[in-house]
Write a protein that holds these residues in place. Structure first.
Motif, PDB file in Angstrom:
ATOM      1  N   LEU A   1     -29.289 123.032 -55.613  1.00 35.43           N
ATOM      2  CA  LEU A   1     -30.091 124.244 -55.808  1.00 35.43           C
ATOM      3  C   LEU A   1     -31.474 124.147 -55.173  1.00 35.43           C
ATOM      4  O   LEU A   1     -32.051 125.153 -54.770  1.00 35.43           O
ATOM      5  N   GLY A   2     -32.024 122.932 -55.073  1.00 34.47           N
ATOM      6  CA  GLY A   2     -33.336 122.765 -54.446  1.00 34.47           C
ATOM      7  C   GLY A   2     -33.286 122.796 -52.924  1.00 34.47           C
ATOM      8  O   GLY A   2     -34.300 122.968 -52.262  1.00 34.47           O
ATOM      9  N   GLY A   3     -32.101 122.608 -52.363  1.00 31.73           N
ATOM     10  CA  GLY A   3     -31.957 122.647 -50.913  1.00 31.73           C
ATOM     11  C   GLY A   3     -32.645 121.505 -50.194  1.00 31.73           C
ATOM     12  O   GLY A   3     -33.025 121.630 -49.031  1.00 31.73           O
ATOM     13  N   PHE A   4     -32.816 120.369 -50.860  1.00 35.88           N
ATOM     14  CA  PHE A   4     -33.494 119.209 -50.282  1.00 35.88           C
ATOM     15  C   PHE A   4     -32.655 118.610 -49.167  1.00 35.88           C
ATOM     16  O   PHE A   4     -31.492 118.286 -49.353  1.00 35.88           O
ATOM     17  N   ARG A   5     -33.272 118.477 -47.973  1.00 34.12           N
ATOM     18  CA  ARG A   5     -32.600 117.856 -46.834  1.00 34.12           C
ATOM     19  C   ARG A   5     -33.602 116.982 -46.096  1.00 34.12           C
ATOM     20  O   ARG A   5     -34.494 117.487 -45.423  1.00 34.12           O
ATOM     21  N   PRO A   6     -33.492 115.654 -46.237  1.00 32.65           N
ATOM     22  CA  PRO A   6     -34.391 114.766 -45.505  1.00 32.65           C
ATOM     23  C   PRO A   6     -33.946 114.623 -44.051  1.00 32.65           C
ATOM     24  O   PRO A   6     -32.768 114.764 -43.739  1.00 32.65           O
ATOM     25  N   SER A   7     -34.910 114.363 -43.188  1.00 29.28           N
ATOM     26  CA  SER A   7     -34.599 114.063 -41.791  1.00 29.28           C
ATOM     27  C   SER A   7     -35.623 113.047 -41.301  1.00 29.28           C
ATOM     28  O   SER A   7     -36.605 112.760 -41.979  1.00 29.28           O
ATOM     29  N   GLY A   8     -35.434 112.539 -40.123  1.00 25.33           N
ATOM     30  CA  GLY A   8     -36.369 111.562 -39.588  1.00 25.33           C
ATOM     31  C   GLY A   8     -37.776 112.120 -39.443  1.00 25.33           C
ATOM     32  O   GLY A   8     -38.761 111.418 -39.626  1.00 25.33           O
ATOM     33  N   ALA A   9     -37.890 113.403 -39.140  1.00 23.06           N
ATOM     34  CA  ALA A   9     -39.191 114.020 -38.926  1.00 23.06           C
ATOM     35  C   ALA A   9     -39.855 114.494 -40.216  1.00 23.06           C
ATOM     36  O   ALA A   9     -41.043 114.789 -40.238  1.00 23.06           O
ATOM     37  N   GLY A  10     -39.123 114.600 -41.294  1.00 22.34           N
ATOM     38  CA  GLY A  10     -39.705 115.110 -42.540  1.00 22.34           C
ATOM     39  C   GLY A  10     -38.614 115.538 -43.494  1.00 22.34           C
ATOM     40  O   GLY A  10     -37.573 114.905 -43.586  1.00 22.34           O
ATOM     41  N   LEU A  11     -38.846 116.638 -44.172  1.00 22.07           N
ATOM     42  CA  LEU A  11     -37.852 117.156 -45.098  1.00 22.07           C
ATOM     43  C   LEU A  11     -37.893 118.665 -45.084  1.00 22.07           C
ATOM     44  O   LEU A  11     -38.880 119.267 -44.665  1.00 22.07           O
ATOM     45  N   SER A  12     -36.819 119.260 -45.547  1.00 20.79           N
ATOM     46  CA  SER A  12     -36.806 120.710 -45.724  1.00 20.79           C
ATOM     47  C   SER A  12     -36.350 121.000 -47.146  1.00 20.79           C
ATOM     48  O   SER A  12     -35.597 120.238 -47.748  1.00 20.79           O
ATOM     49  N   LEU A  13     -36.846 122.094 -47.671  1.00 20.07           N
ATOM     50  CA  LEU A  13     -36.492 122.559 -49.005  1.00 20.07           C
ATOM     51  C   LEU A  13     -36.132 124.039 -48.903  1.00 20.07           C
ATOM     52  O   LEU A  13     -36.830 124.799 -48.227  1.00 20.07           O
ATOM     53  N   ALA A  14     -35.060 124.433 -49.553  1.00 22.12           N
ATOM     54  CA  ALA A  14     -34.636 125.832 -49.582  1.00 22.12           C
ATOM     55  C   ALA A  14     -34.156 126.156 -50.993  1.00 22.12           C
ATOM     56  O   ALA A  14     -32.960 126.322 -51.231  1.00 22.12           O
ATOM     57  N   PRO A  15     -35.084 126.200 -51.962  1.00 17.84           N
ATOM     58  CA  PRO A  15     -34.671 126.405 -53.352  1.00 17.84           C
ATOM     59  C   PRO A  15     -34.084 127.791 -53.594  1.00 17.84           C
ATOM     60  O   PRO A  15     -34.533 128.772 -53.016  1.00 17.84           O
ATOM     61  N   ARG A  16     -33.067 127.820 -54.431  1.00 16.81           N
ATOM     62  CA  ARG A  16     -32.482 129.085 -54.856  1.00 16.81           C
ATOM     63  C   ARG A  16     -32.043 128.928 -56.306  1.00 16.81           C
ATOM     64  O   ARG A  16     -31.496 127.901 -56.695  1.00 16.81           O
ATOM     65  N   CYS A  17     -32.287 129.941 -57.077  1.00 13.50           N
ATOM     66  CA  CYS A  17     -32.009 129.898 -58.512  1.00 13.50           C
ATOM     67  C   CYS A  17     -30.917 130.911 -58.851  1.00 13.50           C
ATOM     68  O   CYS A  17     -31.000 132.077 -58.450  1.00 13.50           O
ATOM     69  N   PRO A  18     -29.885 130.498 -59.574  1.00 20.90           N
ATOM     70  CA  PRO A  18     -28.854 131.448 -59.990  1.00 20.90           C
ATOM     71  C   PRO A  18     -29.450 132.577 -60.831  1.00 20.90           C
ATOM     72  O   PRO A  18     -30.385 132.369 -61.615  1.00 20.90           O
ATOM     73  N   ALA A  19     -28.924 133.772 -60.684  1.00 25.07           N
ATOM     74  CA  ALA A  19     -29.436 134.943 -61.407  1.00 25.07           C
ATOM     75  C   ALA A  19     -29.351 134.766 -62.924  1.00 25.07           C
ATOM     76  O   ALA A  19     -30.170 135.317 -63.656  1.00 25.07           O
ATOM     77  N   ALA A  20     -28.389 134.002 -63.408  1.00 22.07           N
ATOM     78  CA  ALA A  20     -28.218 133.809 -64.850  1.00 22.07           C
ATOM     79  C   ALA A  20     -29.247 132.853 -65.445  1.00 22.07           C
ATOM     80  O   ALA A  20     -29.380 132.771 -66.657  1.00 22.07           O
TER      81      ALA A  20
END
Length: 64
Positions: free
Chosen positions: A12-31
Motif C-alpha cells: 500500500l505504501g508503494g515503496f520501491r528502492p533503487s540504486g539512485a534512491g527510492l520511490s513511494l506511491a501510497p494508496r489507501c483503500p476506500a474502506a
C-alpha cells in the motif's frame, strides 16, 4: 508482525528502492480511514501518511 509491516510499506505504501534512491506511491483503500508509517532511508527519516482522499510524505534528518 514483520510481514504486516512489509505488506503495508511495500504494498500500500508503494515503496520501491533503487540504486539512485527510492520511490513511494501510497494508496489507501476506500474502506480504511488511513494509515501512516516511518522508515529510515540512508540519512533521512521518511514519514508517509495516506487517507482515501490524499497522501503525503515528509523527510527529516535521520539517525547519525
Amino acid at each position: 508482525m514483520a510481514g504486516s509491516w512489509l505488506a503495508l510499506v511495500w504494498g500500500l505504501g508503494g515503496f520501491r528502492p533503487s540504486g539512485a534512491g527510492l520511490s513511494l506511491a501510497p494508496r489507501c483503500p476506500a474502506a480504511w480511514s488511513g494509515f501512516r508509517f516511518r522508515l529510515q532511508w540512508r540519512a533521512s527519516l521518511i514519514e508517509v501518511e495516506a487517507t482515501p482522499q490524499r497522501a503525503a510524505t515528509a523527510s527529516s534528518p535521520g539517525l547519525p
